[in-house]
Design an enzyme around this catalytic site. Structure first.
Site, PDB file in Angstrom:
ATOM      1  N   HIS A 194       0.832  -1.219   0.000  1.00 52.28           N
ATOM      2  CA  HIS A 194       0.000   0.000   0.000  1.00 52.28           C
ATOM      3  C   HIS A 194       0.860   1.260   0.000  1.00 52.28           C
ATOM      4  CE1 HIS A 194      -3.425  -2.546   0.590  1.00 52.28           C
ATOM      5  NE2 HIS A 194      -2.877  -3.084   1.656  1.00 52.28           N
ATOM      6  N   PHE A 218     -11.431  -6.708  12.521  1.00 48.50           N
ATOM      7  CA  PHE A 218     -12.063  -5.410  12.767  1.00 48.50           C
ATOM      8  C   PHE A 218     -13.455  -5.431  12.140  1.00 48.50           C
ATOM      9  CE2 PHE A 218      -7.585  -4.890  11.177  1.00 48.50           C
ATOM     10  CZ  PHE A 218      -7.000  -5.176  12.401  1.00 48.50           C
ATOM     11  N   ASP A 228     -16.375  -4.441  10.517  1.00 47.30           N
ATOM     12  CA  ASP A 228     -16.850  -3.284   9.762  1.00 47.30           C
ATOM     13  C   ASP A 228     -17.976  -3.695   8.814  1.00 47.30           C
ATOM     14  OD1 ASP A 228     -15.572  -4.687   7.758  1.00 47.30           O
ATOM     15  OD2 ASP A 228     -14.248  -3.050   7.135  1.00 47.30           O
ATOM     16  N   ASP A 262      -7.514 -10.271   8.392  1.00 47.03           N
ATOM     17  CA  ASP A 262      -8.395  -9.131   8.125  1.00 47.03           C
ATOM     18  C   ASP A 262      -7.814  -8.257   7.013  1.00 47.03           C
ATOM     19  OD1 ASP A 262      -9.266  -6.231   8.439  1.00 47.03           O
ATOM     20  OD2 ASP A 262     -10.640  -7.180   9.844  1.00 47.03           O
ATOM     21  N   TYR A 263      -6.531  -7.915   7.128  1.00 46.61           N
ATOM     22  CA  TYR A 263      -5.878  -7.097   6.088  1.00 46.61           C
ATOM     23  C   TYR A 263      -6.065  -7.753   4.717  1.00 46.61           C
ATOM     24  CZ  TYR A 263      -3.002  -4.279   9.423  1.00 46.61           C
ATOM     25  OH  TYR A 263      -2.543  -3.418  10.391  1.00 46.61           O
ATOM     26  N   ASP A 284      -8.404  -6.371   1.573  1.00 49.69           N
ATOM     27  CA  ASP A 284      -7.826  -6.110   0.243  1.00 49.69           C
ATOM     28  C   ASP A 284      -8.530  -6.945  -0.825  1.00 49.69           C
ATOM     29  OD1 ASP A 284      -5.993  -4.262   1.170  1.00 49.69           O
ATOM     30  OD2 ASP A 284      -4.332  -5.685   1.308  1.00 49.69           O
TER      31      ASP A 284
END
Length: 341
Positions: free
Chosen positions: A53, A237, A239, A314-315, A319
């Site tokens: 990123h 997380f 969301d 999660d990351y 993505d």
């Protein structure tokens, strides 16, 4: 915070008592198998946060930690009413939407000489200044600008009063404990208190507090002040994007009633039973995916490149959701406007 379940306990309790959201064990295994192919690559390593990123800070210093603090303080509610008509920020020849539009706006402000990551600046920044900093390159503004302004002022003042104006001081107070840092953030900064009621129990998700700990770990590359001995205690997380990708991949199922609501684009409210179930079941689902992935790695007799935890999953899944937006159009995300995610 007596009687308050932590995010992992909360998610397990919610999943066990859910009426409209269900975890599919076959889907959990399929997602774990998809991730197994990535276990040796950069996607599931802490270094991937920077490598993958370009908007994230390159350095691992105090300025980078303060950048993380500001972006995660404002890390909520980026979805647009219409996908083709949304807030977009152009930065260094590229266009960014969603969360990345915030990161691009922060970097653009810094390039323009606006000290947006300095607490002494954002503690007193005006609404007009915030509108300018977060300005869109389309006619669609970033959502909840007034709330973002209020939270910047509130958070900046507290950071100055309690931590000498630097989030790194807060990190150091946590003595290399992810849990201690998460609780310090939640206790110190009101906008991070992501807590609600479910079946008579107080449950917590702490989406932004957990992502703040995770991003601090990532920006410091898990070293020095960012070497958290209990980093695996941080969950995913909760969301509005992760449930969508988990449903798309078949690990999460919705009741007909809930699916109808989501397909109609009905707004949910923070603390609604169905909203809590979506978040809680998603969180517990990722815990189960992680356990399954670790079993698969063990069965193959492979050694991962580093610790595989829920943060890295999660990351990767976030993505994946970003890269497979078109494929996921048939699966709606839950619509909610709030400051917690």
């Amino acid at each position: 915070m007596d009687g308050l379940l932590n995010p992992r306990e909360s998610s397990k309790f919610i999943a066990e008592n859910s009426r409209d959201v269900f975890i599919d064990s076959g889907g959990v295994r399929r997602v774990a198998e998809l991730l197994l192919a990535k276990a040796a690559g950069p996607e599931l390593r802490v270094e991937g946060w920077k490598a993958l990123h370009e908007l994230n800070p390159r350095a691992a210093d105090e300025a980078a930690v303060n950048w993380v603090f500001v972006t995660d303080t404002l890390n909520f509610s980026f979805w647009s009413e219409q996908d083709e008509h949304k807030c977009v920020v152009r930065y260094r020849g590229k266009t960014y939407s969603g969360y990345w539009s915030l990161c691009a706006a922060v970097n653009r402000a810094l390039d323009e000489g606006i000290p947006i990551t300095s607490a002494s600046y954002y503690a007193t920044v005006t609404l007009d200044q915030v509108r300018n900093i977060l300005r869109s390159d389309t006619d669609v503004s970033m959502p909840l600008v007034e709330e973002r302004h209020r939270i910047l002022n509130e958070t900046g003042k507290i950071l100055l009063e309690k931590f000498g104006g630097s989030f790194l001081n807060c990190v150091r107070e946590s003595e290399n404990s992810a849990q201690k840092l998460m609780h310090l953030v939640v206790e110190s900064f009101p906008s991070y208190r992501d807590v609600t009621l479910f079946e008579g129990k107080r449950v917590s998700f702490y989406k932004r507090a957990q992502i703040l700990v995770a991003d601090t770990w990532s920006v410091l590359e898990g070293k020095g002040d960012g070497c958290f001995k209990d980093i695996s205690s941080i969950t995913m997380f909760a969301d509005y994007r992760l449930p969508q990708v988990l449903a798309h991949l078949g690990a999460l199922k919705y009741s007909d009633d809930l699916l109808k609501k989501l397909l109609k684009g009905e707004m949910l409210s923070y603390g609604d039973r169905q909203e809590v179930e979506i978040r809680g079941c998603s969180l517990w689902c990722v815990e189960l995916i992680r356990d399954c992935l670790l079993e698969l790695i063990e069965q193959k007799g492979e050694k991962p490149n580093g610790e595989i935890n829920s943060i890295l999953l999660d990351y990767y899944l976030w993505d994946y959701a970003h890269d497979h937006r078109e494929d996921m159009k048939g699966i709606p995300f839950h619509r909610i406007r709030c400051i917690y995610y």
